[in-house]
Design a protein around this motif. Structure first.
Motif, PDB file in Angstrom:
ATOM      1  N   MET A   1       7.580 -16.937  -0.208  1.00 40.54           N
ATOM      2  CA  MET A   1       6.517 -17.319   0.558  1.00 40.54           C
ATOM      3  C   MET A   1       5.447 -16.256   0.837  1.00 40.54           C
ATOM      4  O   MET A   1       4.087 -16.481   0.963  1.00 40.54           O
ATOM      5  CB  MET A   1       6.876 -17.940   1.735  1.00 40.54           C
ATOM      6  CG  MET A   1       5.677 -18.522   2.477  1.00 40.54           C
ATOM      7  SD  MET A   1       6.254 -19.666   4.085  1.00 40.54           S
ATOM      8  CE  MET A   1       6.339 -18.251   5.023  1.00 40.54           C
ATOM      9  N   ASP A   2       5.949 -15.080   1.012  1.00 38.53           N
ATOM     10  CA  ASP A   2       5.025 -14.050   1.525  1.00 38.53           C
ATOM     11  C   ASP A   2       4.534 -13.252   0.410  1.00 38.53           C
ATOM     12  O   ASP A   2       4.184 -11.966   0.408  1.00 38.53           O
ATOM     13  CB  ASP A   2       5.876 -13.196   2.515  1.00 38.53           C
ATOM     14  CG  ASP A   2       6.254 -13.698   3.765  1.00 38.53           C
ATOM     15  OD1 ASP A   2       5.419 -14.613   4.166  1.00 38.53           O
ATOM     16  OD2 ASP A   2       7.552 -13.568   4.019  1.00 38.53           O
TER      17      ASP A   2
ATOM     18  N   SER B   1       9.576 -21.835  -2.940  1.00 37.59           N
ATOM     19  CA  SER B   1       8.518 -21.742  -2.046  1.00 37.59           C
ATOM     20  C   SER B   1       7.238 -20.930  -2.378  1.00 37.59           C
ATOM     21  O   SER B   1       6.222 -20.558  -1.880  1.00 37.59           O
ATOM     22  CB  SER B   1       8.955 -21.578  -0.687  1.00 37.59           C
ATOM     23  OG  SER B   1       9.546 -20.108  -0.666  1.00 37.59           O
ATOM     24  N   THR B   2       7.332 -19.893  -3.550  1.00 39.91           N
ATOM     25  CA  THR B   2       6.467 -19.029  -3.598  1.00 39.91           C
ATOM     26  C   THR B   2       5.385 -19.611  -4.535  1.00 39.91           C
ATOM     27  O   THR B   2       5.629 -20.712  -5.135  1.00 39.91           O
ATOM     28  CB  THR B   2       7.047 -17.905  -4.707  1.00 39.91           C
ATOM     29  OG1 THR B   2       6.099 -16.862  -4.831  1.00 39.91           O
ATOM     30  CG2 THR B   2       7.334 -18.349  -6.278  1.00 39.91           C
TER      31      THR B   2
ATOM     32  N   ASP C   1      11.382 -20.235   5.578  1.00 45.34           N
ATOM     33  CA  ASP C   1      11.033 -19.765   4.118  1.00 45.34           C
ATOM     34  C   ASP C   1      12.473 -20.076   3.263  1.00 45.34           C
ATOM     35  O   ASP C   1      13.621 -20.187   3.906  1.00 45.34           O
ATOM     36  CB  ASP C   1      10.708 -18.753   3.614  1.00 45.34           C
ATOM     37  CG  ASP C   1      10.170 -18.376   2.163  1.00 45.34           C
ATOM     38  OD1 ASP C   1       9.856 -19.579   1.631  1.00 45.34           O
ATOM     39  OD2 ASP C   1      10.060 -17.462   1.632  1.00 45.34           O
TER      40      ASP C   1
END
Length: 351
Positions: A97-98, A131-132, A312
């Protein structure tokens, strides 16, 4: 194949070690400290470490005899890539996610290193999650195609990389191998941390985290209510990065400290293994509440009770592995009663 087995079977002399090292994040610095220690124990020679803030290195790490390459110096990084035979990405949920443009640039560099410069590229104990966003998927494809071998730290990562790189193996995060290190040299680091944090009884250890959007303010609001409801208990609130990175967060901690006399506050400015061993030493008196992957894993590995809080897929994968019966709570759904019920259970008398 496990990470220690890989290190025993593969020659990693003449390598450049890459990650998000040097940014002052607890998890990234922990990964670097453990991996560098494992490499040193293998007597691995001629290793350089790409590091964001070399001037801060000694605040977080022991000296492994490996020179640093300033990650902000493009010429220095390019020179290291050209002269090293191997590029090693050591841990972290880089493709999650980050993800950010720096991950994309690193992935492009890995691809060029393999196919244009004919380097060996290894991704060790890394994470790639559904989730990316699109940038993360593109970056992960480039890195996967660049790699000679990948060790995935969980099943979701393994399934994602296995589709593009047949030399993919599943293991755990690098932090699982802390006990393979000689930890005696870190006793002084623990003592230094104990000069900043004093444990005199059952203590609630809470961490804040910077998020994009409203999640950061939601977490802080819930923690604020928790402090009000538990003002008579021993409390620690920590940032898992230095105050210079999150001055707003540290100012909030300071304001809380002035309000609650039993509250101690701290930012991350010490060796990461000091906190890990601090948790282990005081596990009978600590309970942990926080969303960070490596803080939760540190609590689990040292026997500190923790709230299953996830933000996440990487944390959900971790919790599924270490606490399959638990029902993770998302940061967005976290309410004061979740924290209070957990604290009440921790403080309940033994039966």
């Amino acid at each position: 194949m496990t990470l220690p087995a890989f290190l025993a079977q593969h020659q990693l002399d003449n390598s450049l070690l890459l990650g998000f090292y040097g940014g002052g994040n607890y998890g990234d610095e922990l990964l670097m400290e453990v991996l560098a220690g494992l490499l040193q124990q293998q007597n691995t020679q001629n290793v350089s470490i790409a590091y964001q803030q070399p001037q801060n290195y000694t605040a977080y790490h022991h000296d492994f005899g490996y020179p640093l390459v300033d990650m902000h110096n493009k010429k220095a990084v390019a020179t290291a890539v050209l002269h090293k035979k191997r590029i090693v990405v050591g841990g972290g949920g880089l493709w999650g996610m980050d993800v950010n443009p720096n991950v994309l640039l690193m992935s492009i560099m890995l691809f060029a290193s393999r196919w244009l410069l004919h380097k060996k590229v290894y991704l060790l104990a890394v994470g790639r999650y559904n989730s990316t966003p699109r940038m993360g998927r593109i970056s992960a494809w480039l890195a996967g195609k660049a790699a000679n071998a990948i060790i995935a730290r969980d099943d979701e990562t393994y399934q994602n990389f296995k589709r593009i790189q047949k030399h993919t193996y599943q293991d755990n995060d690098i932090a699982w191998y802390i006990d393979q290190l000689n930890l005696e040299p870190y006793e002084a680091d623990v003592t230094a941390l104990e000069h900043r944090l004093h444990i005199t009884g059952k203590t609630i250890f809470i961490t804040l985290r910077r998020f994009r959007g409203n999640d950061q303010h939601h977490l802080a609001a819930v923690v604020g209510q928790c402090l009000e409801q538990n003002a008579g208990k021993h409390l620690i609130i920590a940032l898992m990065e230095p105050r210079s990175i999150d001055p707003e967060g540290f100012n909030l901690l300071q304001s809380w400290r002035h309000t609650y006399p039993n509250l101690q506050v701290i930012d991350f400015a010490y060796n990461p293994l000091a906190l890990f061993l601090f948790f282990r030493k005081h596990c009978d008196n600590l309970v942990f509440i926080g969303p960070q992957f490596h803080a939760i894993l540190s609590a689990h590995l040292t026997g500190v009770p923790y709230l299953p809080l996830a933000y996440d897929n990487k944390v959900r994968n971790l919790l599924q592995h270490i606490a399959p019966q638990a029902q993770p709570i998302t940061v967005q759904a976290l309410q004061p009663q979740h924290i209070q019920e957990f604290i009440d259970r921790a403080y309940a008398p033994a039966t």
